[in-house]
Design an enzyme around this catalytic site. Structure first.
Site, PDB file in Angstrom:
ATOM      1  CB  ILE A 185     -29.932  11.160   3.236  1.00 56.79           C
ATOM      2  CG1 ILE A 185     -31.421  11.110   2.876  1.00 56.79           C
ATOM      3  CG2 ILE A 185     -29.754  11.612   4.692  1.00 56.79           C
ATOM      4  CD1 ILE A 185     -32.224  10.155   3.729  1.00 56.79           C
ATOM      5  CB  CYS A 214       2.084  -6.544  -1.003  1.00 60.73           C
ATOM      6  SG  CYS A 214       2.110  -6.006   0.718  1.00 60.73           S
ATOM      7  CG  HIS A 274       1.292  -1.884  -2.636  1.00 63.12           C
ATOM      8  ND1 HIS A 274       0.301  -2.747  -3.043  1.00 63.12           N
ATOM      9  CD2 HIS A 274       1.503  -2.120  -1.321  1.00 63.12           C
ATOM     10  CE1 HIS A 274      -0.084  -3.471  -2.002  1.00 63.12           C
ATOM     11  NE2 HIS A 274       0.627  -3.107  -0.952  1.00 63.12           N
ATOM     12  CD  GLU A 326       0.197  -1.936  -6.533  1.00 59.19           C
ATOM     13  OE1 GLU A 326       1.423  -2.181  -6.609  1.00 59.19           O
ATOM     14  OE2 GLU A 326      -0.524  -2.419  -5.624  1.00 59.19           O
TER      15      GLU A 326
HETATM   16  N1  GLN Z   1      -1.478  -9.466   4.116  1.00 61.11           N
HETATM   17  C1  GLN Z   1      -0.107  -9.150   3.897  1.00 61.11           C
HETATM   18  C2  GLN Z   1       0.455  -8.284   5.011  1.00 61.11           C
HETATM   19  O1  GLN Z   1      -0.255  -7.657   5.739  1.00 61.11           O
HETATM   20  C3  GLN Z   1       0.106  -8.498   2.556  1.00 61.11           C
HETATM   21  C4  GLN Z   1      -0.565  -7.174   2.434  1.00 61.11           C
HETATM   22  C5  GLN Z   1      -0.712  -6.712   1.004  1.00 61.11           C
HETATM   23  O2  GLN Z   1      -0.623  -7.496   0.064  1.00 61.11           O
HETATM   24  N2  GLN Z   1      -0.966  -5.425   0.809  1.00 61.11           N
HETATM   25  O3  GLN Z   1       1.653  -8.224   5.160  1.00 61.11           O
END
Ligand code: GLN
Length: 534
Positions: A152, A385, A511, A513
């Protein structure tokens, strides 16, 4: 005059998870390898404005673009295949479509008209599709429609595709429909009926597909292909087999063998002579499929039941493993299962440890223990992170003697907030799209392992977080042997911490990655694997 942008739509039928994203990315790769400019877009029929607020258990990883869009993980595949950045415009959800239409309605833009799915929602969908082609930047825009025909919530998207086909004609648009041909083991037969039904549903929506890609476990016979062509009203050479393979990176090669690129170009009235240049891609595949060594890396996270939650990380290891001629035996370890009694047993034998990104305190002490184990045993370590933040907390507790140190995300009133909310996050109450998102610059300290890995002084990397290293503690950390090797030049935020006396111990606030791709593996992953092998 420049050639008008051609629009290719990839739809799916029978069941979900057939790999529309990989087929889209593979076709894009083949066209790119013929010298065309190509981009891939994903339309998601759910009502969230973007997947940023979704739990990874719902749809897997949230991928982040350079311009700070929180997007579907398929955009990661597009970037990894094409080696080109995507943007906010490459991922659109129903929520975003409705949000813009409702905003326009509130502004009075519709001049008193009744606002309806057709034409207002479909016009907005068409606008978003054409936006990517509007600057003559791309020869092809490939748009993947999420979900399955007949849902839908997908209806307005199929109606938009029908209208665009009608408006732009067969020489500028093309629909590729991906279905499943199940193998019935008791009778030993492949069955085409689900495909026939799926094409019927498409036809009910006014769309005759031009090409069918049939996902299958077994080779499709000539007879079966003929039958599908006849019953589904497509040319014989437009029935393409997509057989199960061991790696997604083989799919472009298989699609080339099936001449998907040639068929697409022919149907759009374009020159289809010559071959795509897939030499670098095949070199990668050769190394990836015939590694000389193997190395076991532990990925510590709390969403390990769903490997898609870490897909960019697992793919980055494949890219980085291949350049090192090394198979990365990635062991996903649940951080909630790690405790101070079992951690040595659980983590021993790993040549490298990666602590994954994450939010909230579930499993946090397990991650901190893993960071401690890596630091104390000279095991190569990459913290991403939240992974960096855990390494910082661990160092504060055990080296600086700040026993109660923590991130204020986990313990608001910790006496030693070594990780704290960023200044500009303090007044933020809305959750959607309000983190520090997208690319920011970072200056590397010469002589550090990070600098060596990148071979550059200034880099840019993508972010998605609210908390940061608390600079109040920086001197103490550096005097005790953990240094800031990467700093944002505009606001002094710490982006990378490393321990110079350790074999290879790096934590990054960003990040890496999201930036690794098949032909350009990320330097931090490459060097992490290198350190883990030696
Ligand atoms: N929770 C953590 C922050 O907000 C790390 C975030 C994450 O790993 N992307 O800073």
């Amino acid at each position: 005059m420049a050639m008008p942008t051609k629009y290719i739509f990839v739809t799916g039928g029978v069941v979900s998870s057939l790999g529309k994203g990989i087929i889209s990315a593979s076709l894009a790769k083949l066209l790119q390898a013929r010298g065309f400019q190509v981009t891939v877009q994903k339309l998601d029929p759910y009502i969230n404005v973007d997947p940023g607020t979704l739990n990874p258990y719902e749809h897997g990883e949230c991928y982040v673009t350079e311009d700070g869009a929180e997007t579907d993980l398929d955009l990661g595949h597009y970037e990894r295949f094409l080696g080109m950045p995507t943007s906010q415009a490459n991922n659109v959800t129903t929520g975003r479509i409705y949000q813009s239409v409702i905003n326009k309605e509130r502004r009075g833009d519709y001049l008193g008209k009744t606002v309806q799915v057709i034409p207002h929602i479909t016009d907005e969908i068409k606008r978003r599709i054409k936006l990517l082609g509007s600057h003559h930047k791309y020869d092809f825009v490939i748009t993947e429609i999420g979900g399955t025909v007949g849902d839908i919530e997908s209806l307005p998207y199929f109606e938009s595709v029908r209208q665009l086909k009608w408006e732009m004609g067969d020489s500028n648009t093309l629909v590729i429909h991906l279905t499943l041909v199940p193998f019935i083991s008791v009778s030993g037969e492949l069955k085409t009926k689900p495909t026939q039904h799926s094409v019927k549903v498409l036809l009910e929506n006014g769309i005759q597909p031009n090409i069918l890609v049939l996902r299958t476990q077994k080779e499709l016979s000539i007879e079966l292909r003929r039958k599908v062509a006849l019953f589904c009203n497509v040319d014989y050479d437009s029935v393409v087999q997509s057989i199960d393979v061991s790696t997604i990176y083989e799919v472009p090669i298989l699609m080339q063998k099936e001449k998907l690129d040639v068929t697409v170009l022919k149907k759009l009235g374009m020159n289809y002579e010559g071959q795509p240049d897939l030499v670098p891609w095949k070199n990668f595949l050769k190394r990836f499929q015939h590694p000389k060594h193997s190395v076991s890396i532990g990925l510590i996270g709390k969403y390990v039941e769903l490997p898609d939650a870490y897909i960019s990380i697992t793919e980055s290891f494949k890219h980085a493993g291949a350049v090192n001629n090394c198979h990365v035996d990635l062991r996903l370890i649940h951080s909630e299962n790690i405790d101070d009694v079992n951690y040595k047993d659980l983590l021993k034998g790993l040549a490298g440890i990666l602590i994954a990104p994450g939010f909230g305190d579930r499993g946090i002490e397990g991650k901190i223990l893993a960071a401690q184990f890596a630091r104390e045993n000279n095991i190569p370590f990459l913290g991403i992170c939240l992974g960096l933040q855990c390494a910082v907390v661990e160092f504060a507790r055990h080296i600086l003697g700040l026993e109660k140190a923590h991130s204020t995300e986990m313990v608001i009133k910790t006496p030693d907030p070594v990780i704290d909310l960023m200044e500009d996050q303090k007044g933020v109450t809305e959750k959607g799209g309000t983190m520090r998102l997208g690319s920011y610059p970072c200056v590397l300290k010469e002589g550090t392992k990070s600098y060596k890995a990148y071979g550059l002084k200034e880099i840019t990397e993508r972010h998605r977080h609210r908390y940061e290293f608390n600079n109040r503690y920086l001197n103490d950390f550096e005097n005790a042997g953990m240094i800031a090797s990467g700093i944002n030049p505009d606001n002094d935020l710490v982006e990378i911490m490393e321990i110079p006396s350790h074999k290879w111990f790096i934590g990054v606030q960003f990040h890496p990655e999201y930036r690794s791709n098949v032909l350009n593996p990320h330097p931090l992953f490459v060097n992490f694997i290198k350190a883990s092998i030696s």
